[in-house]
Design an enzyme around this catalytic site. Structure first.
Site, short mmCIF file in Angstrom:
data_model
loop_
_atom_site.label_atom_id
_atom_site.label_comp_id
_atom_site.label_asym_id
_atom_site.label_seq_id
_atom_site.Cartn_x
_atom_site.Cartn_y
_atom_site.Cartn_z
N CYS A 21 0.74 -1.17 0.25
CA CYS A 21 0.01 -0.13 -0.06
C CYS A 21 0.82 1.15 0.19
O CYS A 21 2.03 1.19 0.68
CB CYS A 21 -0.98 -0.06 1.41
SG CYS A 21 -2.03 1.35 1.46
N PRO A 22 0.62 2.33 -0.77
CA PRO A 22 -0.70 2.37 -1.71
C PRO A 22 -0.22 1.94 -3.08
O PRO A 22 -1.19 2.37 -3.91
CB PRO A 22 -0.92 3.73 -1.59
CG PRO A 22 0.58 4.46 -1.63
CD PRO A 22 1.17 3.53 -0.61
#
Length: 83
Positions: A21-22
């Site tokens: 993430c992201p």
């Protein structure tokens, strides 16, 4: 009776395994920008946050999350680009 079968709909498979993430959402958004409306893309990811991030991304951007399923190493998502 006719035994005609509907051909399988084409989809793009996008391997995002190993990214955290992201990045899975950012890369998915960039890849989808080049797709035609209604196109299908299948995302493969190992990021545990993807089960939250990918559905949220679809909801925010207006795409349809067709399926979300666990895999041996993470998750697979089938997304239809908004029309």
């Amino acid at each position: 009776m006719s035994d005609e079968r509907k051909p399988a709909e084409e989809k793009i498979v996008y391997d995002l395994r190993g990214l955290k993430c992201p990045l899975p959402v950012l890369k998915t958004r960039k890849r989808m920008a080049a797709l035609a409306p209604g196109a299908l893309i299948e995302i493969e990811t190992t990021d545990p946050m993807a089960v939250i991030d990918i559905p949220h991304f679809c909801n925010e951007d207006g795409h349809q999350l067709e399926t979300a399923e666990p895999t041996e190493s993470g998750h697979r998502f089938l997304i239809r680009k908004k029309i």
